[in-house]
Design a protein around this motif. Structure first.
Motif, PDB file in Angstrom:
ATOM      1  N   VAL A 196      -5.923  33.301  37.028  1.00  0.00           N
ATOM      2  CA  VAL A 196      -7.328  32.357  36.230  1.00  0.00           C
ATOM      3  C   VAL A 196      -8.293  32.018  37.633  1.00  0.00           C
ATOM      4  CG1 VAL A 196      -7.821  30.681  34.770  1.00  0.00           C
ATOM      5  CG2 VAL A 196      -6.297  31.025  35.290  1.00  0.00           C
ATOM      6  N   VAL A 197      -9.579  33.177  37.353  1.00  0.00           N
ATOM      7  CA  VAL A 197     -10.921  33.259  37.562  1.00  0.00           C
ATOM      8  C   VAL A 197     -11.703  32.495  36.412  1.00  0.00           C
ATOM      9  CG1 VAL A 197     -10.891  34.974  38.804  1.00  0.00           C
ATOM     10  CG2 VAL A 197     -11.303  35.698  36.440  1.00  0.00           C
ATOM     11  N   SER A 198     -11.100  32.397  35.055  1.00  0.00           N
ATOM     12  CA  SER A 198     -12.673  32.040  34.418  1.00  0.00           C
ATOM     13  C   SER A 198     -11.831  31.501  32.557  1.00  0.00           C
ATOM     14  CB  SER A 198     -13.754  32.591  33.903  1.00  0.00           C
ATOM     15  OG  SER A 198     -13.863  33.519  33.036  1.00  0.00           O
ATOM     16  N   MET A 199     -12.564  30.795  31.949  1.00  0.00           N
ATOM     17  CA  MET A 199     -11.788  30.404  30.701  1.00  0.00           C
ATOM     18  C   MET A 199     -12.507  29.669  29.912  1.00  0.00           C
ATOM     19  SD  MET A 199     -10.205  26.407  31.777  1.00  0.00           S
ATOM     20  CE  MET A 199      -9.955  26.186  30.239  1.00  0.00           C
ATOM     21  N   SER A 200     -12.559  30.063  28.029  1.00  0.00           N
ATOM     22  CA  SER A 200     -13.093  28.939  27.212  1.00  0.00           C
ATOM     23  C   SER A 200     -12.195  29.048  26.081  1.00  0.00           C
ATOM     24  CB  SER A 200     -14.723  29.724  26.743  1.00  0.00           C
ATOM     25  OG  SER A 200     -13.732  31.828  26.383  1.00  0.00           O
ATOM     26  N   VAL A 201     -12.646  27.575  25.067  1.00  0.00           N
ATOM     27  CA  VAL A 201     -11.474  27.484  24.044  1.00  0.00           C
ATOM     28  C   VAL A 201     -12.193  27.216  23.277  1.00  0.00           C
ATOM     29  CG1 VAL A 201     -10.509  25.247  23.973  1.00  0.00           C
ATOM     30  CG2 VAL A 201     -10.124  26.151  26.401  1.00  0.00           C
ATOM     31  N   ARG A 202     -11.795  27.684  22.547  1.00  0.00           N
ATOM     32  CA  ARG A 202     -12.411  27.766  20.464  1.00  0.00           C
ATOM     33  C   ARG A 202     -11.312  27.194  19.501  1.00  0.00           C
ATOM     34  NH1 ARG A 202     -15.522  33.628  20.793  1.00  0.00           N
ATOM     35  NH2 ARG A 202     -16.567  33.090  22.122  1.00  0.00           N
ATOM     36  N   GLY A 203     -11.642  26.065  19.824  1.00  0.00           N
ATOM     37  CA  GLY A 203     -10.673  25.332  18.379  1.00  0.00           C
ATOM     38  C   GLY A 203      -9.348  25.094  19.035  1.00  0.00           C
ATOM     39  N   ARG A 204      -8.246  25.402  18.872  1.00  0.00           N
ATOM     40  CA  ARG A 204      -6.967  25.453  20.130  1.00  0.00           C
ATOM     41  C   ARG A 204      -6.424  26.838  20.513  1.00  0.00           C
ATOM     42  NH1 ARG A 204      -4.062  21.538  19.867  1.00  0.00           N
ATOM     43  NH2 ARG A 204      -2.478  21.864  20.961  1.00  0.00           N
ATOM     44  N   ARG A 205      -7.951  27.698  20.434  1.00  0.00           N
ATOM     45  CA  ARG A 205      -7.674  29.345  21.131  1.00  0.00           C
ATOM     46  C   ARG A 205      -8.195  29.497  22.328  1.00  0.00           C
ATOM     47  NH1 ARG A 205      -3.764  32.927  20.598  1.00  0.00           N
ATOM     48  NH2 ARG A 205      -4.700  34.911  20.913  1.00  0.00           N
ATOM     49  N   VAL A 206      -7.268  29.980  23.467  1.00  0.00           N
ATOM     50  CA  VAL A 206      -7.668  29.526  25.026  1.00  0.00           C
ATOM     51  C   VAL A 206      -8.066  31.310  25.551  1.00  0.00           C
ATOM     52  CG1 VAL A 206      -7.213  28.459  27.314  1.00  0.00           C
ATOM     53  CG2 VAL A 206      -6.419  27.488  25.251  1.00  0.00           C
ATOM     54  N   ARG A 207      -8.978  31.200  26.096  1.00  0.00           N
ATOM     55  CA  ARG A 207      -9.323  32.711  26.786  1.00  0.00           C
ATOM     56  C   ARG A 207      -9.248  32.629  27.774  1.00  0.00           C
ATOM     57  NH1 ARG A 207     -13.367  36.583  23.533  1.00  0.00           N
ATOM     58  NH2 ARG A 207     -11.503  36.596  21.950  1.00  0.00           N
ATOM     59  N   LEU A 208      -8.633  33.498  28.389  1.00  0.00           N
ATOM     60  CA  LEU A 208      -8.879  33.516  29.996  1.00  0.00           C
ATOM     61  C   LEU A 208      -9.390  34.424  30.238  1.00  0.00           C
ATOM     62  CD1 LEU A 208      -5.222  31.704  30.673  1.00  0.00           C
ATOM     63  CD2 LEU A 208      -7.083  30.721  30.514  1.00  0.00           C
ATOM     64  N   ARG A 209     -10.126  34.695  31.513  1.00  0.00           N
ATOM     65  CA  ARG A 209     -10.049  36.389  32.529  1.00  0.00           C
ATOM     66  C   ARG A 209      -9.071  36.008  33.388  1.00  0.00           C
ATOM     67  NH1 ARG A 209     -13.167  38.456  36.406  1.00  0.00           N
ATOM     68  NH2 ARG A 209     -14.638  37.249  36.619  1.00  0.00           N
ATOM     69  N   SER A 210      -8.520  36.712  34.426  1.00  0.00           N
ATOM     70  CA  SER A 210      -7.593  37.050  35.189  1.00  0.00           C
ATOM     71  C   SER A 210      -7.168  38.054  35.761  1.00  0.00           C
ATOM     72  CB  SER A 210      -5.805  36.680  34.230  1.00  0.00           C
ATOM     73  OG  SER A 210      -4.607  37.098  35.608  1.00  0.00           O
ATOM     74  N   ASP A 211      -7.269  37.771  37.283  1.00  0.00           N
ATOM     75  CA  ASP A 211      -6.913  38.572  37.886  1.00  0.00           C
ATOM     76  C   ASP A 211      -6.241  39.551  38.515  1.00  0.00           C
ATOM     77  OD1 ASP A 211      -6.850  36.187  40.047  1.00  0.00           O
ATOM     78  OD2 ASP A 211      -8.770  36.787  40.759  1.00  0.00           O
ATOM     79  N   ASP A 212      -4.915  38.515  38.117  1.00  0.00           N
ATOM     80  CA  ASP A 212      -3.308  39.088  38.346  1.00  0.00           C
ATOM     81  C   ASP A 212      -2.716  37.970  36.751  1.00  0.00           C
ATOM     82  OD1 ASP A 212      -0.914  38.692  38.175  1.00  0.00           O
ATOM     83  OD2 ASP A 212      -1.058  38.010  40.752  1.00  0.00           O
ATOM     84  N   SER A 213      -3.015  38.977  35.522  1.00  0.00           N
ATOM     85  CA  SER A 213      -2.443  38.533  34.517  1.00  0.00           C
ATOM     86  C   SER A 213      -0.990  38.257  34.851  1.00  0.00           C
ATOM     87  CB  SER A 213      -2.929  39.680  33.613  1.00  0.00           C
ATOM     88  OG  SER A 213      -2.320  41.176  33.588  1.00  0.00           O
ATOM     89  N   ASP A 214      -0.148  39.186  35.635  1.00  0.00           N
ATOM     90  CA  ASP A 214       0.734  38.988  35.555  1.00  0.00           C
ATOM     91  C   ASP A 214       1.586  37.974  36.143  1.00  0.00           C
ATOM     92  OD1 ASP A 214       1.570  41.881  34.450  1.00  0.00           O
ATOM     93  OD2 ASP A 214       2.186  41.643  36.692  1.00  0.00           O
ATOM     94  N   ALA A 215       0.792  37.025  36.861  1.00  0.00           N
ATOM     95  CA  ALA A 215       1.036  35.777  37.549  1.00  0.00           C
ATOM     96  C   ALA A 215       1.196  34.732  36.767  1.00  0.00           C
ATOM     97  CB  ALA A 215       0.342  35.529  39.079  1.00  0.00           C
ATOM     98  N   THR A 216      -0.155  35.145  35.934  1.00  0.00           N
ATOM     99  CA  THR A 216      -1.027  34.198  34.729  1.00  0.00           C
ATOM    100  C   THR A 216       0.333  33.427  33.858  1.00  0.00           C
ATOM    101  OG1 THR A 216      -3.249  34.460  35.490  1.00  0.00           O
ATOM    102  CG2 THR A 216      -2.883  33.675  32.909  1.00  0.00           C
ATOM    103  N   VAL A 217       0.573  35.261  33.094  1.00  0.00           N
ATOM    104  CA  VAL A 217       1.569  34.912  32.104  1.00  0.00           C
ATOM    105  C   VAL A 217       2.405  34.150  32.296  1.00  0.00           C
ATOM    106  CG1 VAL A 217       3.190  36.452  30.740  1.00  0.00           C
ATOM    107  CG2 VAL A 217       0.978  37.142  31.367  1.00  0.00           C
ATOM    108  N   ILE A 218       3.531  35.108  33.504  1.00  0.00           N
ATOM    109  CA  ILE A 218       4.947  33.514  33.796  1.00  0.00           C
ATOM    110  C   ILE A 218       3.954  32.712  33.985  1.00  0.00           C
ATOM    111  CG2 ILE A 218       6.378  33.573  35.973  1.00  0.00           C
ATOM    112  CD1 ILE A 218       6.108  36.387  36.146  1.00  0.00           C
ATOM    113  N   ALA A 219       3.412  31.940  34.896  1.00  0.00           N
ATOM    114  CA  ALA A 219       2.897  30.617  34.885  1.00  0.00           C
ATOM    115  C   ALA A 219       2.863  29.737  32.822  1.00  0.00           C
ATOM    116  CB  ALA A 219       1.480  30.020  35.656  1.00  0.00           C
TER     117      ALA A 219
END
Length: 265
Positions: A196-219
């Motif tokens: 995870v390199v950046s994030m934003s939260v709108r209500g209960r929806r979380v949006r991440l920018r990831s430079d390793d999406s596989d590792a982020t999803v596994i976590a």
């Protein structure tokens, strides 16, 4: 037109901070930024309405005021709030009166009905194709992505990116990972997830920018945070958020302006 090291302050506010920018004939360039980012101040400097505290602004090789007085610049500004809706013919008649070589438009879509916008931009593409230039400010990601040859992203008075839409998306890179926030998972924990390199939260929806999406999803899966989970390549919106949102401490540094595209004068 060109800006070289331009800075403009109003009291304690630095509205433009060391801007370097040029627009060549035949280009359509968008100034993209949030309200208060510095877009209107840059337009004011370009038109000679404001004077820079430092640096130089040139229009057709001379002072901005001279080019405006000679009728070489067409202007449509949105001052004092939204203006009334207009037809494409009305807007273009106002902006193109006198046969200018450069059009400067402030939030141009605000003056048009939605169904008229495609015709408007088609007319401007033809205008630029005849060797003229168009510079427009906008808060609309869709408008910038669809109609600009180049996008100049402005944040807190700084030019943080300058390039085509595709170039900006490539420079930011990574994938967007979004999901619904679940109980027991707080924002500091999300920020520390791998990739995870950046994030934003709108209500209960979380949006991440990831430079390793596989590792982020596994976590995320290990923590049961998979409700409405989506992973996709970065869009212009993702790139814009990455460029204009404060980075997570210790994870990324802000991106500087992109390399200038070749062939600009």
């Amino acid at each position: 037109m060109s800006f070289r090291g331009v800075t403009k302050t109003f009291g304690a506010v630095r509205a433009v901070a060391g801007a370097d920018l040029s627009v060549a004939r035949g280009e359509t360039v968008a100034l993209l930024g949030r309200s208060g980012a510095g877009k209107s101040t840059m337009i004011g400097l370009l038109l000679g309405v404001e004077r820079p505290d430092m640096g130089t602004v040139r229009l057709f090789g001379g002072a901005p005021g001279r080019a405006v007085a000679e009728g070489r610049v067409g202007v449509m500004l949105q001052e004092g709030g939204p203006i009334r809706r207009a037809t494409v013919r009305e807007v273009l008649t106002i902006a193109l009166a006198g046969g200018p070589e450069l059009l400067v438009l402030d939030e141009p879509a605000a003056a048009l009905e939605r169904e008229a916008r495609s015709s408007f931009w088609s007319s401007l593409r033809g205008y630029a194709g005849r060797g003229n230039a168009v510079l427009f400010s906008t808060r609309s990601l869709e408008e910038a992505d669809r109609y600009a040859d180049r996008i100049v992203v402005i944040d807190h008075g700084r030019i943080v990116a300058d390039g085509t839409s595709e170039r900006i998306k490539e420079a930011v890179g990574g994938h967007a990972v979004s999901f619904d926030l679940s109980d027991g998972l707080d924002e500091p924990t999300i920020a520390r997830l791998p990739g995870v390199v950046s994030m934003s939260v709108r209500g209960r929806r979380v949006r991440l920018r990831s430079d390793d999406s596989d590792a982020t999803v596994i976590a995320l899966a290990a923590r049961g945070a998979v409700h409405r989970l989506e992973v996709r390549p970065a869009t212009l919106e993702d790139a814009f958020l990455a460029l204009t949102t404060d980075p997570l401490p210790g994870r990324i540094r802000p991106l500087g302006p992109l390399d200038d595209p070749p062939g600009r004068g």
